[in-house]
Design an enzyme around this catalytic site. Structure first.
Site, PDB file in Angstrom:
ATOM      1  N   TRP A  16      -5.129   1.218  10.226  1.00 29.08           N
ATOM      2  CA  TRP A  16      -5.262   1.140   8.771  1.00 29.08           C
ATOM      3  C   TRP A  16      -5.025  -0.286   8.298  1.00 29.08           C
ATOM      4  O   TRP A  16      -5.635  -0.729   7.331  1.00 29.08           O
ATOM      5  CB  TRP A  16      -4.312   2.127   8.097  1.00 29.08           C
ATOM      6  CG  TRP A  16      -4.544   2.184   6.616  1.00 29.08           C
ATOM      7  CD1 TRP A  16      -3.675   1.810   5.650  1.00 29.08           C
ATOM      8  CD2 TRP A  16      -5.732   2.622   5.940  1.00 29.08           C
ATOM      9  NE1 TRP A  16      -4.242   1.978   4.409  1.00 29.08           N
ATOM     10  CE2 TRP A  16      -5.510   2.479   4.566  1.00 29.08           C
ATOM     11  CE3 TRP A  16      -6.967   3.102   6.374  1.00 29.08           C
ATOM     12  CZ2 TRP A  16      -6.470   2.813   3.607  1.00 29.08           C
ATOM     13  CZ3 TRP A  16      -7.921   3.441   5.417  1.00 29.08           C
ATOM     14  CH2 TRP A  16      -7.671   3.288   4.052  1.00 29.08           C
ATOM     15  N   TYR A  39       0.842  -1.201   0.000  1.00 36.93           N
ATOM     16  CA  TYR A  39       0.000   0.000   0.000  1.00 36.93           C
ATOM     17  C   TYR A  39       0.883   1.259   0.000  1.00 36.93           C
ATOM     18  O   TYR A  39       0.685   2.174  -0.802  1.00 36.93           O
ATOM     19  CB  TYR A  39      -0.934  -0.009   1.215  1.00 36.93           C
ATOM     20  CG  TYR A  39      -1.722   1.260   1.383  1.00 36.93           C
ATOM     21  CD1 TYR A  39      -2.741   1.581   0.493  1.00 36.93           C
ATOM     22  CD2 TYR A  39      -1.444   2.142   2.423  1.00 36.93           C
ATOM     23  CE1 TYR A  39      -3.465   2.758   0.624  1.00 36.93           C
ATOM     24  CE2 TYR A  39      -2.161   3.319   2.560  1.00 36.93           C
ATOM     25  CZ  TYR A  39      -3.169   3.619   1.665  1.00 36.93           C
ATOM     26  OH  TYR A  39      -3.879   4.795   1.804  1.00 36.93           O
ATOM     27  N   GLU A  85     -11.431   5.647   4.811  1.00 38.56           N
ATOM     28  CA  GLU A  85     -10.857   6.488   5.873  1.00 38.56           C
ATOM     29  C   GLU A  85     -11.875   6.702   6.991  1.00 38.56           C
ATOM     30  O   GLU A  85     -11.522   6.689   8.172  1.00 38.56           O
ATOM     31  CB  GLU A  85     -10.364   7.829   5.326  1.00 38.56           C
ATOM     32  CG  GLU A  85      -9.138   7.739   4.449  1.00 38.56           C
ATOM     33  CD  GLU A  85      -7.859   7.317   5.160  1.00 38.56           C
ATOM     34  OE1 GLU A  85      -7.830   7.235   6.399  1.00 38.56           O
ATOM     35  OE2 GLU A  85      -6.874   7.073   4.450  1.00 38.56           O
TER      36      GLU A  85
END
Length: 189
Positions: free
Chosen positions: A48, A18, A40
């Site tokens: 995350w 990522y 988000e």
């Protein structure tokens, strides 16, 4: 070995991939902008890494992040999503995604695209922040506060300044890679 931002665990291939290929790369595709906005918001209060592990399931559950389809989700669909182990089963976050899809479409209709709307905040050019170390990176700033106020005024939720700061980092409005990271140089505005 490539030098990366300190938040990346080099042993975590999902986070490494990522960081190396997506985070901070300027995004101009409305579907991708919508996806990141929803993810988000879903991440609020979580790591995350948790969201990245659930990303494939999110794409399936949220119709590949087609805002037209998400905006049409019924209360029955929301109840169904609350039973889906592949996503964060939080009623407020799921309802927010539906509401935000509707506002996203309104913005798109008004501006021609969400891309046009979001990138106007930086006059179409990513901002290079020049952070030397992770500790210098704030959790919010004046830009994220301004975008947050605008989105909230339009009716979005889960778009506070901290969530929006993470969002604008992810979609490349700002280059928050630390200056010693190999991606900083590659994305330097």
């Amino acid at each position: 070995m490539k030098k990366r931002c300190a938040w990346v665990n080099p042993e975590n291939s999902l986070m490494r991939e990522y960081h190396d290929t997506e985070w901070g790369v300027p995004v101009h595709d409305d579907i991708r902008l919508f996806e990141m906005l929803i993810l988000e918001g879903a991440q609020a209060g979580l790591s995350w890494d948790t969201i990245l592990k659930k990303r494939r399931d999110y794409r399936e559950a949220f119709e590949k992040f087609d805002p037209v389809k998400v905006a049409a989700f019924s209360e029955e669909k929301i109840r169904e999503l609350l039973q889906d182990n592949g996503i964060v089963r939080n009623r407020l976050k799921i309802q927010s995604a539906v509401k935000n899809a509707r506002v996203f479409l309104e913005i798109r209709d008004q501006c021609g695209s969400f891309d046009t709307f979001i990138w106007k905040f930086v006059d179409g050019n990513p901002i290079d922040r020049h952070f030397a170390v992770l500790q210098e990176i704030p959790t919010k700033d004046e830009l994220s506060e301004r975008i947050s106020r605008d989105l909230k005024k339009r009716g979005m939720s889960f778009v506070g300044p901290t969530i929006i700061y993470a969002y604008i980092q992810a979609i490349g409005l700002i280059n928050s890679h630390t200056t010693d990271c190999f991606r900083y140089r590659e994305l330097k505005a």
